[in-house]
Write a protein that holds these residues in place. Structure first.
Motif, PDB file in Angstrom:
ATOM      1  N   LEU A 187     -22.990  61.358  69.091  1.00 47.04           N
ATOM      2  CA  LEU A 187     -22.735  60.359  68.053  1.00 47.04           C
ATOM      3  C   LEU A 187     -23.389  59.036  68.420  1.00 47.04           C
ATOM      4  CD1 LEU A 187     -21.201  59.621  65.431  1.00 47.04           C
ATOM      5  CD2 LEU A 187     -19.232  59.055  66.888  1.00 47.04           C
ATOM      6  N   PHE A 200     -21.856  59.063  59.339  1.00 45.73           N
ATOM      7  CA  PHE A 200     -22.145  59.217  60.768  1.00 45.73           C
ATOM      8  C   PHE A 200     -23.643  59.457  60.980  1.00 45.73           C
ATOM      9  CE2 PHE A 200     -17.674  60.076  61.872  1.00 45.73           C
ATOM     10  CZ  PHE A 200     -17.172  60.509  60.658  1.00 45.73           C
ATOM     11  N   GLY A 248     -20.982  54.691  68.564  1.00 49.44           N
ATOM     12  CA  GLY A 248     -20.619  56.010  69.041  1.00 49.44           C
ATOM     13  C   GLY A 248     -20.805  56.078  70.542  1.00 49.44           C
ATOM     14  N   ASP A 249     -21.238  57.215  71.014  1.00 46.69           N
ATOM     15  CA  ASP A 249     -21.375  57.412  72.456  1.00 46.69           C
ATOM     16  C   ASP A 249     -22.742  57.007  73.011  1.00 46.69           C
ATOM     17  OD1 ASP A 249     -19.444  60.374  71.923  1.00 46.69           O
ATOM     18  OD2 ASP A 249     -18.748  58.448  72.692  1.00 46.69           O
ATOM     19  N   ARG A 269     -28.310  73.851  57.341  1.00 43.62           N
ATOM     20  CA  ARG A 269     -27.529  72.691  57.747  1.00 43.62           C
ATOM     21  C   ARG A 269     -26.310  73.103  58.553  1.00 43.62           C
ATOM     22  NH1 ARG A 269     -27.615  68.385  52.860  1.00 43.62           N
ATOM     23  NH2 ARG A 269     -29.624  68.999  52.004  1.00 43.62           N
ATOM     24  N   TYR A 291     -25.906  61.231  64.087  1.00 45.13           N
ATOM     25  CA  TYR A 291     -25.953  61.958  65.346  1.00 45.13           C
ATOM     26  C   TYR A 291     -27.410  62.242  65.691  1.00 45.13           C
ATOM     27  CZ  TYR A 291     -21.034  63.179  64.393  1.00 45.13           C
ATOM     28  OH  TYR A 291     -19.686  63.147  64.124  1.00 45.13           O
ATOM     29  N   GLY A 303     -29.374  71.734  74.383  1.00 41.25           N
ATOM     30  CA  GLY A 303     -28.607  71.609  75.613  1.00 41.25           C
ATOM     31  C   GLY A 303     -27.680  70.410  75.669  1.00 41.25           C
ATOM     32  N   LEU A 304     -27.855  69.487  74.745  1.00 40.87           N
ATOM     33  CA  LEU A 304     -26.999  68.286  74.723  1.00 40.87           C
ATOM     34  C   LEU A 304     -26.109  68.245  73.489  1.00 40.87           C
ATOM     35  CD1 LEU A 304     -29.539  65.579  75.955  1.00 40.87           C
ATOM     36  CD2 LEU A 304     -27.804  66.789  77.289  1.00 40.87           C
ATOM     37  N   GLY A 305     -26.333  69.145  72.556  1.00 42.07           N
ATOM     38  CA  GLY A 305     -25.496  69.209  71.371  1.00 42.07           C
ATOM     39  C   GLY A 305     -25.695  68.035  70.441  1.00 42.07           C
ATOM     40  N   LEU A 306     -24.644  67.686  69.714  1.00 38.42           N
ATOM     41  CA  LEU A 306     -24.672  66.544  68.827  1.00 38.42           C
ATOM     42  C   LEU A 306     -24.035  65.364  69.536  1.00 38.42           C
ATOM     43  CD1 LEU A 306     -24.970  68.884  66.677  1.00 38.42           C
ATOM     44  CD2 LEU A 306     -23.752  67.367  65.122  1.00 38.42           C
ATOM     45  N   LEU A 330     -29.252  63.769  62.601  1.00 42.42           N
ATOM     46  CA  LEU A 330     -28.394  64.308  61.552  1.00 42.42           C
ATOM     47  C   LEU A 330     -27.464  63.226  61.030  1.00 42.42           C
ATOM     48  CD1 LEU A 330     -27.271  67.755  63.045  1.00 42.42           C
ATOM     49  CD2 LEU A 330     -29.205  67.270  61.558  1.00 42.42           C
ATOM     50  N   GLN A 362     -29.443  65.377  67.721  1.00 43.30           N
ATOM     51  CA  GLN A 362     -29.215  66.748  68.161  1.00 43.30           C
ATOM     52  C   GLN A 362     -30.358  67.145  69.077  1.00 43.30           C
ATOM     53  OE1 GLN A 362     -29.560  69.782  65.088  1.00 43.30           O
ATOM     54  NE2 GLN A 362     -27.966  71.019  66.038  1.00 43.30           N
ATOM     55  N   TYR A 384     -20.587  74.901  67.201  1.00 48.13           N
ATOM     56  CA  TYR A 384     -20.162  73.634  67.788  1.00 48.13           C
ATOM     57  C   TYR A 384     -18.678  73.427  67.545  1.00 48.13           C
ATOM     58  CZ  TYR A 384     -25.123  72.317  67.894  1.00 48.13           C
ATOM     59  OH  TYR A 384     -26.474  72.265  68.140  1.00 48.13           O
ATOM     60  N   PHE A 417     -23.098  67.638  56.218  1.00 45.97           N
ATOM     61  CA  PHE A 417     -24.295  67.205  56.926  1.00 45.97           C
ATOM     62  C   PHE A 417     -25.537  67.224  56.041  1.00 45.97           C
ATOM     63  CE2 PHE A 417     -23.278  66.603  61.372  1.00 45.97           C
ATOM     64  CZ  PHE A 417     -21.980  67.078  61.419  1.00 45.97           C
ATOM     65  N   GLY A 418     -26.439  66.337  56.377  1.00 45.58           N
ATOM     66  CA  GLY A 418     -27.757  66.366  55.791  1.00 45.58           C
ATOM     67  C   GLY A 418     -28.618  67.429  56.455  1.00 45.58           C
ATOM     68  N   GLN A 419     -29.828  67.547  55.960  1.00 43.02           N
ATOM     69  CA  GLN A 419     -30.719  68.603  56.450  1.00 43.02           C
ATOM     70  C   GLN A 419     -31.402  68.213  57.747  1.00 43.02           C
ATOM     71  OE1 GLN A 419     -31.411  66.345  54.223  1.00 43.02           O
ATOM     72  NE2 GLN A 419     -33.592  66.118  53.826  1.00 43.02           N
ATOM     73  N   PHE A 468     -21.096  55.256  63.684  1.00 40.31           N
ATOM     74  CA  PHE A 468     -20.456  55.680  62.457  1.00 40.31           C
ATOM     75  C   PHE A 468     -19.935  54.471  61.695  1.00 40.31           C
ATOM     76  CE2 PHE A 468     -15.870  55.488  63.524  1.00 40.31           C
ATOM     77  CZ  PHE A 468     -15.927  55.374  64.910  1.00 40.31           C
ATOM     78  N   GLY A 508     -19.081  69.099  70.756  1.00 39.69           N
ATOM     79  CA  GLY A 508     -19.485  69.637  72.041  1.00 39.69           C
ATOM     80  C   GLY A 508     -20.982  69.894  72.074  1.00 39.69           C
ATOM     81  N   LYS A 509     -21.427  70.467  73.188  1.00 41.46           N
ATOM     82  CA  LYS A 509     -22.863  70.691  73.358  1.00 41.46           C
ATOM     83  C   LYS A 509     -23.365  71.925  72.611  1.00 41.46           C
ATOM     84  CE  LYS A 509     -23.294  68.212  77.697  1.00 41.46           C
ATOM     85  NZ  LYS A 509     -23.760  68.232  79.095  1.00 41.46           N
TER      86      LYS A 509
END
Lengths: 114, 109
Positions: free
Chosen positions: A45, A33, A58-59, B43, A35, A40-43, A90, A37, B86, A105-107, A48, B100-101
């Motif tokens: 996608l 995947f 993704g989105d 991470r 993403y 305020g918007l999170g992760l 990410l 980041q 998250y 996840f990667g760094q 993938f 989610g955010k």
């Protein structure tokens, strides 16, 4: 220990450049995947892949493409970088089976487009 | 479409206080639900998954299909719990994993 490695921690690119972000995992996971980041918007996608040469949007795929020629490597490509693509990127991988498995996840790669 | 909603962006509590981080999802089937945590300069990592029904670092989360919720709870917060949290959802029949955010939890001494 599963390792997901992103090739760069920090990148600075110019507007209009073609940018490659690389991700490698060492656990033979089927799924990978990308993403972004943002505070305020999170992760969110981007793309993938569930198998070699297979990909799904993704989105927020606009402005991005991906490549998965080998199972362990998943590349994110910014065809023509723009300043609104400045973000933390990410990469993650996850086994295809069994269900409810963990994503690793990667760094992260912090990309700045100037 | 699958969607995850974390209605609050920030939560600040004192050490020893209870915490509840809310997560609601939209998906009509049987979801796979997760909580991930990101400590400062680390991470993103899995905290817990709904299928496990276990307590991790004192946190629990119960899937409520009627309310489509998967809230994360801890009865007594510790300073080391300060992090970004998250909620994530994977629907059946797809490998798509959405998040989610996020919510920033700060536990003050």
């Amino acid at each position: 220990d599963v390792k997901v490695t992103q090739s760069s921690r920090y990148l600075v690119k110019r507007t209009g450049e073609k940018v490659f972000l690389e991700c490698v995992q060492d656990m033979d996971h089927e799924n990978m995947f990308w993403y972004r980041q943002d505070p305020g918007l999170g992760l969110r996608l981007i793309y993938f892949s569930y198998d070699v040469k297979m990909k799904e949007k993704g989105d927020i795929p606009e402005g991005y493409s991906v490549s998965r020629e080998k199972k362990e490597r998943f590349s994110l490509i910014l065809e023509s970088a723009s300043t609104n693509q400045t973000s933390m990127y990410l990469c993650a991988s996850r086994p295809g089976w069994p269900q409810n498995t963990e994503a690793f996840f990667g760094q992260g790669t912090r990309l700045t487009v100037v | 479409a699958q969607r995850v909603t974390q209605p609050e962006k920030l939560l600040s509590v004192f050490k020893g206080a209870p915490v509840e981080l809310k997560c609601n999802y939209s998906y009509s089937g049987s979801p796979e639900l997760f909580w991930y945590v990101q400590y400062s300069r680390q991470r993103l990592q899995l905290l817990l998954r709904h299928i496990s029904r276990e307590s991790i670092k004192g946190f629990t989360a119960d899937l409520n299909k009627g309310e489509t919720s998967f809230h994360l709870k801890k009865p007594f917060a510790q300073e080391e719990d300060s992090a970004m949290y998250y909620c994530a959802l994977k629907k059946g029949g797809s490998e798509k994993l959405v998040f989610g955010k996020g919510m920033k939890l700060t536990v003050n001494p």
